[in-house]
Design a protein around this motif. Sequence first.
Motif, PDB file in Angstrom:
ATOM      1  N   PRO A  52      17.587 -11.301 -18.973  1.00  0.00           N
ATOM      2  CA  PRO A  52      17.198 -10.336 -19.789  1.00  0.00           C
ATOM      3  C   PRO A  52      16.874  -9.000 -19.007  1.00  0.00           C
ATOM      4  CG  PRO A  52      15.711 -11.924 -19.660  1.00  0.00           C
ATOM      5  CD  PRO A  52      16.958 -12.478 -19.094  1.00  0.00           C
ATOM      6  N   THR A  53      17.239  -7.678 -19.683  1.00  0.00           N
ATOM      7  CA  THR A  53      16.841  -6.560 -18.798  1.00  0.00           C
ATOM      8  C   THR A  53      16.516  -5.382 -19.675  1.00  0.00           C
ATOM      9  OG1 THR A  53      18.057  -4.765 -17.365  1.00  0.00           O
ATOM     10  CG2 THR A  53      19.352  -5.881 -19.214  1.00  0.00           C
ATOM     11  N   LEU A  54      15.677  -4.446 -19.089  1.00  0.00           N
ATOM     12  CA  LEU A  54      15.136  -3.372 -19.698  1.00  0.00           C
ATOM     13  C   LEU A  54      15.436  -2.027 -19.143  1.00  0.00           C
ATOM     14  CD1 LEU A  54      13.497  -2.329 -22.203  1.00  0.00           C
ATOM     15  CD2 LEU A  54      11.363  -2.568 -20.885  1.00  0.00           C
ATOM     16  N   ALA A  55      16.021  -0.950 -19.571  1.00  0.00           N
ATOM     17  CA  ALA A  55      15.913   0.200 -18.956  1.00  0.00           C
ATOM     18  C   ALA A  55      14.776   0.915 -19.050  1.00  0.00           C
ATOM     19  CB  ALA A  55      17.293   1.005 -19.510  1.00  0.00           C
ATOM     20  N   VAL A  56      14.162   1.499 -18.175  1.00  0.00           N
ATOM     21  CA  VAL A  56      12.739   2.126 -18.404  1.00  0.00           C
ATOM     22  C   VAL A  56      12.949   3.540 -17.900  1.00  0.00           C
ATOM     23  CG1 VAL A  56      10.238   2.117 -17.620  1.00  0.00           C
ATOM     24  CG2 VAL A  56      11.636  -0.174 -17.698  1.00  0.00           C
ATOM     25  N   TRP A  57      12.476   4.384 -18.631  1.00  0.00           N
ATOM     26  CA  TRP A  57      12.609   5.845 -18.376  1.00  0.00           C
ATOM     27  C   TRP A  57      11.652   6.143 -17.529  1.00  0.00           C
ATOM     28  CZ3 TRP A  57      15.295   9.919 -18.415  1.00  0.00           C
ATOM     29  CH2 TRP A  57      14.698  11.269 -18.312  1.00  0.00           C
ATOM     30  N   LYS A  58      11.974   7.018 -16.070  1.00  0.00           N
ATOM     31  CA  LYS A  58      11.090   7.043 -14.999  1.00  0.00           C
ATOM     32  C   LYS A  58      10.604   5.709 -14.672  1.00  0.00           C
ATOM     33  CE  LYS A  58      10.365  11.820 -15.760  1.00  0.00           C
ATOM     34  NZ  LYS A  58      11.150  12.289 -14.736  1.00  0.00           N
ATOM     35  N   GLY A  59      11.607   4.735 -14.434  1.00  0.00           N
ATOM     36  CA  GLY A  59      11.178   3.306 -14.053  1.00  0.00           C
ATOM     37  C   GLY A  59      10.466   3.122 -12.682  1.00  0.00           C
ATOM     38  N   ASP A  60      10.979   4.265 -11.741  1.00  0.00           N
ATOM     39  CA  ASP A  60      10.361   4.223 -10.355  1.00  0.00           C
ATOM     40  C   ASP A  60       8.854   4.608 -10.340  1.00  0.00           C
ATOM     41  OD1 ASP A  60      11.234   6.750 -11.149  1.00  0.00           O
ATOM     42  OD2 ASP A  60      12.608   6.911  -9.733  1.00  0.00           O
ATOM     43  N   ARG A  61       8.416   5.301 -11.465  1.00  0.00           N
ATOM     44  CA  ARG A  61       7.125   5.855 -11.325  1.00  0.00           C
ATOM     45  C   ARG A  61       6.225   4.827 -12.153  1.00  0.00           C
ATOM     46  NH1 ARG A  61       7.346  12.465 -11.953  1.00  0.00           N
ATOM     47  NH2 ARG A  61       9.186  12.481 -10.434  1.00  0.00           N
ATOM     48  N   VAL A  62       6.667   3.702 -12.960  1.00  0.00           N
ATOM     49  CA  VAL A  62       5.895   2.943 -13.842  1.00  0.00           C
ATOM     50  C   VAL A  62       5.902   1.585 -13.394  1.00  0.00           C
ATOM     51  CG1 VAL A  62       5.799   4.612 -15.702  1.00  0.00           C
ATOM     52  CG2 VAL A  62       7.474   2.833 -15.714  1.00  0.00           C
ATOM     53  N   ALA A  63       7.195   1.017 -12.667  1.00  0.00           N
ATOM     54  CA  ALA A  63       7.153  -0.097 -12.467  1.00  0.00           C
ATOM     55  C   ALA A  63       7.408  -0.426 -10.733  1.00  0.00           C
ATOM     56  CB  ALA A  63       8.529  -0.875 -12.958  1.00  0.00           C
ATOM     57  N   ALA A  64       6.554  -1.147 -10.213  1.00  0.00           N
ATOM     58  CA  ALA A  64       6.403  -1.423  -8.731  1.00  0.00           C
ATOM     59  C   ALA A  64       7.679  -1.722  -8.101  1.00  0.00           C
ATOM     60  CB  ALA A  64       5.487  -2.167  -8.494  1.00  0.00           C
ATOM     61  N   CYS A  65       8.329  -2.587  -8.878  1.00  0.00           N
ATOM     62  CA  CYS A  65       9.536  -3.325  -8.247  1.00  0.00           C
ATOM     63  C   CYS A  65      10.708  -2.290  -8.310  1.00  0.00           C
ATOM     64  CB  CYS A  65      10.109  -4.649  -9.088  1.00  0.00           C
ATOM     65  SG  CYS A  65      10.209  -4.294 -10.713  1.00  0.00           S
ATOM     66  N   PRO A  82       0.797  -1.262   0.132  1.00  0.00           N
ATOM     67  CA  PRO A  82      -0.011  -0.010  -0.103  1.00  0.00           C
ATOM     68  C   PRO A  82       0.984   1.091  -0.196  1.00  0.00           C
ATOM     69  CG  PRO A  82      -0.659  -1.563   1.664  1.00  0.00           C
ATOM     70  CD  PRO A  82       0.676  -1.940   1.008  1.00  0.00           C
ATOM     71  N   GLY A  83       0.630   2.294  -0.687  1.00  0.00           N
ATOM     72  CA  GLY A  83       1.129   3.540  -0.877  1.00  0.00           C
ATOM     73  C   GLY A  83       2.584   3.333  -1.680  1.00  0.00           C
ATOM     74  N   LEU A  84       2.621   2.192  -2.003  1.00  0.00           N
ATOM     75  CA  LEU A  84       4.140   2.378  -3.175  1.00  0.00           C
ATOM     76  C   LEU A  84       4.222   3.265  -4.004  1.00  0.00           C
ATOM     77  CD1 LEU A  84       7.013   0.960  -3.574  1.00  0.00           C
ATOM     78  CD2 LEU A  84       5.846  -0.800  -4.878  1.00  0.00           C
ATOM     79  N   ALA A  85       5.179   4.069  -4.148  1.00  0.00           N
ATOM     80  CA  ALA A  85       5.458   5.176  -5.243  1.00  0.00           C
ATOM     81  C   ALA A  85       6.909   5.244  -5.301  1.00  0.00           C
ATOM     82  CB  ALA A  85       4.585   6.449  -4.840  1.00  0.00           C
ATOM     83  N   ASP A  86       7.133   6.140  -6.528  1.00  0.00           N
ATOM     84  CA  ASP A  86       8.701   6.610  -6.270  1.00  0.00           C
ATOM     85  C   ASP A  86       9.178   7.392  -5.333  1.00  0.00           C
ATOM     86  OD1 ASP A  86      11.044   8.219  -7.137  1.00  0.00           O
ATOM     87  OD2 ASP A  86      10.147   9.283  -8.467  1.00  0.00           O
ATOM     88  N   SER A  87      10.262   7.097  -4.664  1.00  0.00           N
ATOM     89  CA  SER A  87      10.678   7.433  -3.423  1.00  0.00           C
ATOM     90  C   SER A  87      10.812   9.007  -3.165  1.00  0.00           C
ATOM     91  CB  SER A  87      12.062   6.878  -2.732  1.00  0.00           C
ATOM     92  OG  SER A  87      12.911   7.628  -3.771  1.00  0.00           O
TER      93      SER A  87
END
Length: 226
Positions: A121-134, A44-49
């Motif tokens: 396998p890996t993927l760099a995600v732009w603003k990943g801390d906002r779009v991926a929970a992990c 609950p409440g997880l978001a970009d730090s």
Amino acid sequence: MEGSLRRRGFSAVAGADEAGRGACAGPLVAAACILPAGRRGRVPGLADSKLLTAAARERVYAEVVERAVAWSVVVVDVPELDERGMHVTNIEALRRAVGTLQVSPDYVLTDGFPVPGLVQPTLAVWKGDRVAACVAAASVLAKVTRDAMMVDLHGRFPHYDFDVHKGYITDLHTARLDRFGPCPEHRHRFVNVARARDAHAARVSAAGMDDDGPVHQSPTRVEISR
């Protein structure tokens, strides 16, 4: 994003992120995290730090540690950062964080830029801390760990108010650097730190004084995982 990867057969998706990359003092902290399936990893409440208050980050940190399938934190101290450079040590720290997870991930998401050298396998995600929970979970683990370390450093070097700015370049930090020069927890590869170091040394030399700044105790590298 993790849901899409799981539907393609990647059941254990790890996120990796770091805290302190842009700071001119204190350690770099990298973290990796695998969350259980479910909305926002059932945290609950997880978001970009960066979008959470300090109190909210502490609450989310506790939830992540309790609910994660696996998590790890790696700390790189200032001497290594100065010796090897920020980007090299940042990439290596993220690799170590993923490599020390107690559960080997099937896929790794990183925040912003690629991390070569991973076996998965890996993927760099732009603003990943906002779009991926992990990735958001990894950002919280790294940020809360590093903030606590900066508060501890304030106790050793109170001149600099590390508990306020956490080693980032602010007006307050700049004023303290200009007045006292850097301490051993400052990163000398940063232009502002090198400038303050040289200016302070010149003032000390001109006044004919010894530089009796705070005594440094080298930090121990920390790697925590579950």
